[in-house]
Write a protein that holds these residues in place. Structure first.
Motif, PDB file in Angstrom:
ATOM      1  N   PRO A 260       6.053   4.206 -17.482  1.00 55.71           N
ATOM      2  CA  PRO A 260       5.486   4.469 -16.063  1.00 55.71           C
ATOM      3  C   PRO A 260       4.210   5.468 -16.221  1.00 55.71           C
ATOM      4  N   LEU A 261       3.317   5.417 -15.287  1.00 54.72           N
ATOM      5  CA  LEU A 261       2.161   6.048 -15.457  1.00 54.72           C
ATOM      6  C   LEU A 261       2.634   7.529 -15.179  1.00 54.72           C
ATOM      7  N   ASP A 262       1.974   8.615 -15.901  1.00 51.20           N
ATOM      8  CA  ASP A 262       2.219   9.913 -15.534  1.00 51.20           C
ATOM      9  C   ASP A 262       0.766  10.348 -14.945  1.00 51.20           C
ATOM     10  N   GLU A 263       0.685  11.670 -14.889  1.00 52.85           N
ATOM     11  CA  GLU A 263      -0.353  12.462 -13.955  1.00 52.85           C
ATOM     12  C   GLU A 263      -1.593  12.038 -14.596  1.00 52.85           C
ATOM     13  N   ALA A 264      -1.804  12.186 -16.080  1.00 50.38           N
ATOM     14  CA  ALA A 264      -3.059  11.951 -16.498  1.00 50.38           C
ATOM     15  C   ALA A 264      -3.422  10.347 -16.475  1.00 50.38           C
ATOM     16  N   ASP A 265      -2.450   9.584 -16.536  1.00 51.33           N
ATOM     17  CA  ASP A 265      -2.895   8.165 -16.304  1.00 51.33           C
ATOM     18  C   ASP A 265      -3.155   7.729 -14.820  1.00 51.33           C
ATOM     19  N   HIS A 266      -2.785   8.661 -13.863  1.00 49.06           N
ATOM     20  CA  HIS A 266      -2.827   8.291 -12.586  1.00 49.06           C
ATOM     21  C   HIS A 266      -4.530   8.725 -12.448  1.00 49.06           C
ATOM     22  N   LYS A 267      -4.971   9.726 -13.254  1.00 49.89           N
ATOM     23  CA  LYS A 267      -6.353  10.238 -12.990  1.00 49.89           C
ATOM     24  C   LYS A 267      -7.302   9.139 -13.625  1.00 49.89           C
ATOM     25  N   VAL A 268      -6.801   8.647 -14.519  1.00 47.17           N
ATOM     26  CA  VAL A 268      -7.449   7.390 -15.009  1.00 47.17           C
ATOM     27  C   VAL A 268      -7.737   6.370 -13.968  1.00 47.17           C
ATOM     28  N   VAL A 269      -6.758   5.878 -13.415  1.00 45.58           N
ATOM     29  CA  VAL A 269      -6.699   4.785 -12.392  1.00 45.58           C
ATOM     30  C   VAL A 269      -7.589   5.322 -11.205  1.00 45.58           C
ATOM     31  N   ASP A 270      -7.686   6.585 -10.818  1.00 47.14           N
ATOM     32  CA  ASP A 270      -8.525   7.047  -9.589  1.00 47.14           C
ATOM     33  C   ASP A 270      -9.984   6.942 -10.099  1.00 47.14           C
ATOM     34  N   GLU A 271     -10.058   7.114 -11.452  1.00 39.29           N
ATOM     35  CA  GLU A 271     -11.736   6.787 -11.878  1.00 39.29           C
ATOM     36  C   GLU A 271     -12.156   5.512 -11.803  1.00 39.29           C
ATOM     37  N   VAL A 272     -11.236   4.624 -11.985  1.00 40.14           N
ATOM     38  CA  VAL A 272     -11.550   3.120 -11.820  1.00 40.14           C
ATOM     39  C   VAL A 272     -11.616   2.791 -10.542  1.00 40.14           C
ATOM     40  N   CYS A 273     -10.892   3.524  -9.295  1.00 39.81           N
ATOM     41  CA  CYS A 273     -10.927   3.123  -8.156  1.00 39.81           C
ATOM     42  C   CYS A 273     -12.422   3.654  -7.501  1.00 39.81           C
ATOM     43  N   GLU A 274     -12.674   4.992  -8.114  1.00 40.69           N
ATOM     44  CA  GLU A 274     -13.836   5.294  -7.433  1.00 40.69           C
ATOM     45  C   GLU A 274     -15.037   4.389  -8.076  1.00 40.69           C
ATOM     46  N   ALA A 275     -15.047   4.113  -9.350  1.00 41.53           N
ATOM     47  CA  ALA A 275     -16.197   3.077  -9.982  1.00 41.53           C
ATOM     48  C   ALA A 275     -15.950   1.764  -9.098  1.00 41.53           C
ATOM     49  N   LEU A 276     -14.981   1.255  -8.570  1.00 40.25           N
ATOM     50  CA  LEU A 276     -14.818   0.104  -7.882  1.00 40.25           C
ATOM     51  C   LEU A 276     -15.540   0.326  -6.457  1.00 40.25           C
ATOM     52  N   ALA A 277     -15.276   1.400  -5.839  1.00 35.86           N
ATOM     53  CA  ALA A 277     -15.923   1.586  -4.611  1.00 35.86           C
ATOM     54  C   ALA A 277     -17.455   2.037  -4.790  1.00 35.86           C
ATOM     55  N   LYS A 278     -17.851   2.349  -6.031  1.00 34.70           N
ATOM     56  CA  LYS A 278     -19.486   2.631  -6.126  1.00 34.70           C
ATOM     57  C   LYS A 278     -20.059   1.387  -6.742  1.00 34.70           C
ATOM     58  N   ALA A 279     -19.300   0.312  -6.789  1.00 30.95           N
ATOM     59  CA  ALA A 279     -20.143  -0.850  -7.573  1.00 30.95           C
ATOM     60  C   ALA A 279     -21.000  -1.461  -6.809  1.00 30.95           C
ATOM     61  N   PRO A 280     -22.151  -1.850  -7.174  1.00 29.17           N
ATOM     62  CA  PRO A 280     -23.290  -2.281  -6.317  1.00 29.17           C
ATOM     63  C   PRO A 280     -22.877  -3.807  -5.750  1.00 29.17           C
ATOM     64  N   SER A 281     -22.898  -3.718  -4.524  1.00 33.73           N
ATOM     65  CA  SER A 281     -22.717  -5.030  -3.716  1.00 33.73           C
ATOM     66  C   SER A 281     -23.632  -5.452  -2.620  1.00 33.73           C
ATOM     67  N   ILE A 282     -23.693  -6.686  -2.272  1.00 35.85           N
ATOM     68  CA  ILE A 282     -24.514  -7.306  -1.210  1.00 35.85           C
ATOM     69  C   ILE A 282     -23.795  -6.627   0.145  1.00 35.85           C
ATOM     70  N   PRO A 283     -24.414  -5.953   1.065  1.00 36.84           N
ATOM     71  CA  PRO A 283     -23.843  -5.442   2.029  1.00 36.84           C
ATOM     72  C   PRO A 283     -23.312  -6.195   3.389  1.00 36.84           C
ATOM     73  N   CYS A 284     -22.701  -7.336   2.918  1.00 42.93           N
ATOM     74  CA  CYS A 284     -22.259  -8.118   4.217  1.00 42.93           C
ATOM     75  C   CYS A 284     -20.879  -7.729   4.507  1.00 42.93           C
ATOM     76  N   THR A 285     -21.006  -7.576   5.979  1.00 37.73           N
ATOM     77  CA  THR A 285     -19.840  -7.096   6.949  1.00 37.73           C
ATOM     78  C   THR A 285     -18.903  -8.453   7.326  1.00 37.73           C
ATOM     79  N   ARG A 286     -19.146  -9.412   6.892  1.00 39.88           N
ATOM     80  CA  ARG A 286     -18.615 -10.609   7.291  1.00 39.88           C
ATOM     81  C   ARG A 286     -18.539 -10.726   9.252  1.00 39.88           C
ATOM     82  N   CYS A 287     -19.751 -10.393   9.649  1.00 42.38           N
ATOM     83  CA  CYS A 287     -19.785 -10.647  11.129  1.00 42.38           C
ATOM     84  C   CYS A 287     -20.018 -12.016  11.509  1.00 42.38           C
ATOM     85  N   ASN A 288     -20.343 -12.992  10.482  1.00 42.11           N
ATOM     86  CA  ASN A 288     -20.476 -14.493  10.615  1.00 42.11           C
ATOM     87  C   ASN A 288     -21.629 -14.719  11.625  1.00 42.11           C
ATOM     88  N   TYR A 289     -22.468 -13.805  11.812  1.00 41.35           N
ATOM     89  CA  TYR A 289     -23.610 -14.293  12.725  1.00 41.35           C
ATOM     90  C   TYR A 289     -24.386 -15.262  12.032  1.00 41.35           C
TER      91      TYR A 289
END
Length: 363
Positions: A260-289
């Motif tokens: 099972p993930l321990d506290e240190a492992d969870h911090k690593v996962v949090d780092e990856v989640c932060e990187a996912l959130a910061k990843a460059p992306s096309i700012p499409c909001t799927r409004c479908n206009y």
């Protein structure tokens, strides 16, 4: 019962058809490793998954050596007689004799209404009394509020199958955490589907996946995703749709035994989640206009999403997403550069440029 289950939605393909012989090898190896849980459904692989399970598993191994989960396709129930017809067809197609776990498939608020209208809940309990179902539950795709309503109304359900992974944990759309908390509050066991998010979390591009590489260079990205899911309290089973022997071996290694993930492992996962959130992306909001005025009826938002996936999860996953987005619809290359979409986009996205890029990359 080990926590890793074999999902049969993504079986190996050869020449456009499921490779039954390869399935036999994968299933055999899975059983040799001491794993027993297999999950199928009526509609998987163009309605052939249950037949493949019969040929590659049921006919070749003693019935008591494995556990089989199947699902009632609620959307196909139009009258009460359909329930017995569909259930008996599933018994015949699998040849299993009975189902260890049986679920109402992919419930949301609308399908739950159909389950109520035809008392599919009561039908499954009847099959349980007859010994044809050992454990009853449902898989779910909707909000935590809807899940709470269903579990309050149907406490007889023993377990719920939810989409849970670290990338969707705080998602407003999927609501992994909120749904998990509702299930546990009702005292239900949880079966996890999409722990690797359709394979996307198995192939993270740099710098998103770098924290995993730094923390455990010898461990796969998929192993982190599986351990995250399996570390949650009350998780009965974590399903993985495996299509290659390397995936089977890697997944079994992750669970033999599970760390099972321990506290240190969870911090690593949090780092990856932060990187996912910061990843460059096309700012499409799927409004479908854009799609409302596209003369070619190109599914622009879905194609832009595939480009975003390519930047984070890699080309193989993004190509699959693109193929699904354009199935029976116009591809990116159908763009005639009329640029009507540009005037409609509130985010001022250079849509025609991105469509050219998608055509070059994915077609």
């Amino acid at each position: 019962m080990k926590q890793l289950g074999f999902g049969t939605m993504r079986l190996p393909i050869a020449n456009g058809e499921v490779d039954v012989k390869e399935c036999e090898k994968l299933f055999d190896r899975f059983l040799e490793g001491g794993f027993t849980y297999f999950d199928t459904a009526y509609g998987y692989h163009d309605y052939k998954s249950e037949l493949i399970v019969r040929e590659a598993l049921v006919k070749r191994h003693p019935r008591e050596s494995f556990l089989l989960a199947d699902k009632m396709p609620v959307w196909l129930v139009k009258e009460p007689a359909d329930l017995d017809r569909l259930f008996n067809e599933q018994l015949e197609k699998t040849g299993a004799g009975y189902f260890d776990y049986y679920l109402l498939h992919a419930l949301d608020d609308n399908r739950a209404q159909a389950a109520d209208d035809f008392d599919i809940w009561g039908f499954i309990l009847k099959k349980k009394q007859e010994g044809l179902v050992k454990h009853a539950g449902f898989s779910f795709h909707d909000t935590a509020e809807v899940l709470d309503k269903l579990l309050t109304a149907h406490p007889e359900m023993e377990f719920v199958q939810l989409q849970i992974n670290y990338a969707d944990w705080e998602s407003e759309r999927v609501q992994s955490r909120l749904c998990y908390e509702v299930a546990r509050r009702h005292g239900k066991q949880v079966v996890i589907m999409e722990p690797v998010r359709g394979g996307s979390l198995a192939d993270l591009r740099s710098p998103v996946g770098d924290p995993f590489k730094k923390a455990a260079p010898d461990k796969s990205f998929a192993s982190w995703a599986l351990r995250y899911a399996a570390s949650l309290e009350g998780v009965m089973m974590v399903l993985s749709g495996m299509s290659a022997m390397a995936q089977v071996e890697d997944n079994m290694n992750t669970f033999s035994p599970l760390k099972p993930l321990d506290e240190a492992d969870h911090k690593v996962v949090d780092e990856v989640c932060e990187a996912l959130a910061k990843a460059p992306s096309i700012p499409c909001t799927r409004c479908n206009y854009c799609t409302e005025t596209c003369p070619q009826e190109i599914p622009i938002p879905a194609i832009l999403a595939a480009l975003n996936d390519d930047a984070v999860y890699g080309e193989a996953y993004a190509k699959r997403q693109y193929s699904m987005a354009t199935k029976n619809k116009a591809p990116a290359s159908a763009c005639i550069e009329c640029e009507v979409c540009l005037s409609r986009c509130p985010q001022h996205i250079a849509i025609t440029d991105h469509l050219k890029k998608a055509a070059e990359k994915f077609e």
